[in-house]
Design a protein around this motif. Structure first.
Motif, PDB file in Angstrom:
ATOM      1  N   LEU A  65     -11.934  -6.113  12.830  1.00  0.00           N
ATOM      2  CA  LEU A  65     -11.490  -7.274  12.061  1.00  0.00           C
ATOM      3  C   LEU A  65     -10.634  -8.225  12.890  1.00  0.00           C
ATOM      4  O   LEU A  65     -10.349  -9.349  12.463  1.00  0.00           O
ATOM      5  N   GLY A  66     -10.199  -7.752  14.068  1.00  0.00           N
ATOM      6  CA  GLY A  66      -9.361  -8.601  14.903  1.00  0.00           C
ATOM      7  C   GLY A  66      -7.985  -8.829  14.331  1.00  0.00           C
ATOM      8  O   GLY A  66      -7.397  -9.902  14.504  1.00  0.00           O
ATOM      9  N   THR A  67      -7.443  -7.830  13.652  1.00  0.00           N
ATOM     10  CA  THR A  67      -6.143  -7.984  13.014  1.00  0.00           C
ATOM     11  C   THR A  67      -5.378  -6.674  13.082  1.00  0.00           C
ATOM     12  O   THR A  67      -5.958  -5.600  13.307  1.00  0.00           O
ATOM     13  N   VAL A  68      -4.083  -6.743  12.892  1.00  0.00           N
ATOM     14  CA  VAL A  68      -3.235  -5.557  12.759  1.00  0.00           C
ATOM     15  C   VAL A  68      -2.834  -5.477  11.291  1.00  0.00           C
ATOM     16  O   VAL A  68      -2.088  -6.328  10.799  1.00  0.00           O
ATOM     17  N   PRO A  69      -3.350  -4.500  10.553  1.00  0.00           N
ATOM     18  CA  PRO A  69      -3.079  -4.470   9.120  1.00  0.00           C
ATOM     19  C   PRO A  69      -1.614  -4.176   8.813  1.00  0.00           C
ATOM     20  O   PRO A  69      -0.953  -3.415   9.523  1.00  0.00           O
ATOM     21  N   GLU A  70      -1.117  -4.840   7.780  1.00  0.00           N
ATOM     22  CA  GLU A  70       0.225  -4.530   7.290  1.00  0.00           C
ATOM     23  C   GLU A  70       0.174  -3.165   6.621  1.00  0.00           C
ATOM     24  O   GLU A  70      -0.707  -2.887   5.810  1.00  0.00           O
ATOM     25  N   THR A  71       1.106  -2.280   6.982  1.00  0.00           N
ATOM     26  CA  THR A  71       1.092  -0.928   6.426  1.00  0.00           C
ATOM     27  C   THR A  71       2.376  -0.642   5.667  1.00  0.00           C
ATOM     28  O   THR A  71       3.434  -1.202   5.962  1.00  0.00           O
ATOM     29  N   ALA A  72       2.232   0.227   4.683  1.00  0.00           N
ATOM     30  CA  ALA A  72       3.385   0.680   3.902  1.00  0.00           C
ATOM     31  C   ALA A  72       3.201   2.162   3.625  1.00  0.00           C
ATOM     32  O   ALA A  72       2.094   2.599   3.300  1.00  0.00           O
ATOM     33  N   HIS A  73       4.276   2.918   3.781  1.00  0.00           N
ATOM     34  CA  HIS A  73       4.236   4.365   3.545  1.00  0.00           C
ATOM     35  C   HIS A  73       3.338   5.042   4.587  1.00  0.00           C
ATOM     36  O   HIS A  73       2.688   4.365   5.391  1.00  0.00           O
ATOM     37  N   ARG A  74       3.298   6.327   4.587  1.00  0.00           N
ATOM     38  CA  ARG A  74       2.454   7.069   5.525  1.00  0.00           C
ATOM     39  C   ARG A  74       2.081   8.398   4.900  1.00  0.00           C
ATOM     40  O   ARG A  74       2.901   9.044   4.247  1.00  0.00           O
ATOM     41  N   TYR A  75       0.844   8.822   5.124  1.00  0.00           N
ATOM     42  CA  TYR A  75       0.386  10.092   4.562  1.00  0.00           C
ATOM     43  C   TYR A  75      -0.303  10.915   5.645  1.00  0.00           C
ATOM     44  O   TYR A  75      -0.795  10.391   6.651  1.00  0.00           O
ATOM     45  N   ALA A  76      -0.319  12.210   5.418  1.00  0.00           N
ATOM     46  CA  ALA A  76      -1.138  13.121   6.209  1.00  0.00           C
ATOM     47  C   ALA A  76      -2.140  13.831   5.308  1.00  0.00           C
ATOM     48  O   ALA A  76      -3.246  14.149   5.708  1.00  0.00           O
ATOM     49  N   ASP A  77      -1.732  14.075   4.053  1.00  0.00           N
ATOM     50  CA  ASP A  77      -2.561  14.783   3.073  1.00  0.00           C
ATOM     51  C   ASP A  77      -3.354  13.759   2.257  1.00  0.00           C
ATOM     52  O   ASP A  77      -2.801  12.768   1.770  1.00  0.00           O
ATOM     53  N   PHE A  78      -4.649  13.995   2.091  1.00  0.00           N
ATOM     54  CA  PHE A  78      -5.493  13.037   1.381  1.00  0.00           C
ATOM     55  C   PHE A  78      -5.126  12.909  -0.093  1.00  0.00           C
ATOM     56  O   PHE A  78      -5.257  11.834  -0.681  1.00  0.00           O
ATOM     57  N   ASP A  79      -4.685  14.001  -0.726  1.00  0.00           N
ATOM     58  CA  ASP A  79      -4.265  13.910  -2.123  1.00  0.00           C
ATOM     59  C   ASP A  79      -3.045  13.008  -2.273  1.00  0.00           C
ATOM     60  O   ASP A  79      -2.897  12.294  -3.270  1.00  0.00           O
ATOM     61  N   VAL A  80      -2.166  13.028  -1.274  1.00  0.00           N
ATOM     62  CA  VAL A  80      -1.010  12.121  -1.276  1.00  0.00           C
ATOM     63  C   VAL A  80      -1.487  10.676  -1.171  1.00  0.00           C
ATOM     64  O   VAL A  80      -0.990   9.781  -1.863  1.00  0.00           O
ATOM     65  N   ALA A  81      -2.474  10.427  -0.312  1.00  0.00           N
ATOM     66  CA  ALA A  81      -3.018   9.077  -0.177  1.00  0.00           C
ATOM     67  C   ALA A  81      -3.575   8.574  -1.498  1.00  0.00           C
ATOM     68  O   ALA A  81      -3.338   7.421  -1.893  1.00  0.00           O
ATOM     69  N   ILE A  82      -4.309   9.425  -2.201  1.00  0.00           N
ATOM     70  CA  ILE A  82      -4.893   9.017  -3.485  1.00  0.00           C
ATOM     71  C   ILE A  82      -3.793   8.688  -4.488  1.00  0.00           C
ATOM     72  O   ILE A  82      -3.882   7.706  -5.243  1.00  0.00           O
TER      73      ILE A  82
END
Length: 301
Positions: free
Chosen positions: A214-231
């Motif tokens: 995409l040619g961009t650096v996405p803005e990120t918030a929070h961080r996860y390692a576990d997929f259930d946490v991501a959901i």
């Protein structure tokens, strides 16, 4: 007292599953068939083995005694099957597999349930492990097979002394809050707030690759390692994420949508084993073949 051991197996299933209906699902018979077996067991023993309550059936004290007997019989039969398999020249032995949540849930647990039929001489031991800890365990022979993940579009070379066997390529899926417009192209993912991913994981590498496209650096918030946490974070409207298909096999919570977007690529799963004069052992290869077979039968998004 003449007791049919098969009825003890039904009682044991009720104890393990937590009720008649759940036991029927486990045994793949009807609830009425389970109830009939229990009625016959009570007639044979002359004792009540289940306490039927409005909230469900629980084992009585006598039921627990009989269930323990059923467990001992099950264990002895398993040992007998392994011994017979060894006598017949079939593979036999213990195989330890290190893996992570999605593979354990979708591949290894079904294998464990079916192993007495498919590989009666093999005992399969599953250990949940991190990639780093798993690779140490593989080097020290604490595990025989190690499941690893990679972004299929950016694989690393295999170290010396081991062999990697790919067994599943599963698509990366865009997971977004339900209120957002479903994306149809990669460009539609630009401009959104992304969830951060634990560095070094296949998901982190996939996000980096998509960002470069995409040619961009996405803005990120929070961080996860576990997929259930991501959901859970996505459901709260805190960002979007890329997750592999196996992480989405269960019903998603309200407020979450999963969209297959062309160009996201896939996560590659491999099984790594040692290669020496004596390895891999026949039982290790047999379990590896089972992993490939079970994974090949999965229905992916």
């Amino acid at each position: 007292m003449d007791v049919d051991p098969r009825r003890l197996a039904v009682l044991l299933a009720i104890q393990r599953a937590g009720g008649v209906l759940a036991a029927a699902d486990t045994l793949r018979i009807s609830p009425s068939a389970v109830s009939q077996q229990i009625a016959r067991l009570e007639a044979e023993t002359g004792v009540r083995v289940l306490d039927r309550r409005p909230t469900g059936a629980v084992l009585t004290a006598a039921g627990h005694v009989l269930a323990e007997a059923g467990e001992r019989i099950e264990s002895e039969l398993t040992d007998v099957r392994r011994t017979l398999a060894a006598l017949e020249g079939d593979v036999a032995g213990t195989v330890v597999v290190g893996a992570f949540q999605t593979v354990i849930r979708a591949v290894l647990v079904p294998m464990l349930l079916d192993l007495p039929r498919t590989l009666p001489g093999v005992e399969l031991v599953v250990r949940e492990t991190s990639p780093e800890g798993g690779q140490r365990a593989l080097r020290t022979a604490a595990v025989d097979l190690l499941v690893l993940e990679a972004d299929a579009q950016g694989e690393a070379p295999t170290p010396r002394g081991v062999r990697d066997v790919p067994f599943l390529d599963e698509p990366w899926i865009a997971v977004l809050p339900a209120g957002l417009t479903p994306p149809s192209t990669l460009v539609d993912l630009a401009g959104h707030t992304w969830l951060g991913v634990e560095p070094g994981t296949a998901a982190a590498r996939a996000v980096e690759r998509v960002a470069r496209t995409l040619g961009t650096v996405p803005e990120t918030a929070h961080r996860y390692a576990d997929f259930d946490v991501a959901i859970a974070l996505v459901a709260a409207g805190l960002g979007i994420a890329l997750l592999p298909s196996l992480a989405l096999q269960r019903v998603l919570p309200d407020g979450v949508q999963a969209v297959a977007v062309p160009g996201l690529g896939s996560r590659r799963l491999v099984v790594r084993h040692r290669v020496t004069r004596k390895e891999p052992r026949p039982e290790v290869l047999a379990v590896l073949e089972q992993i490939v077979e079970v994974a090949g039968a999965l229905e992916l998004a």
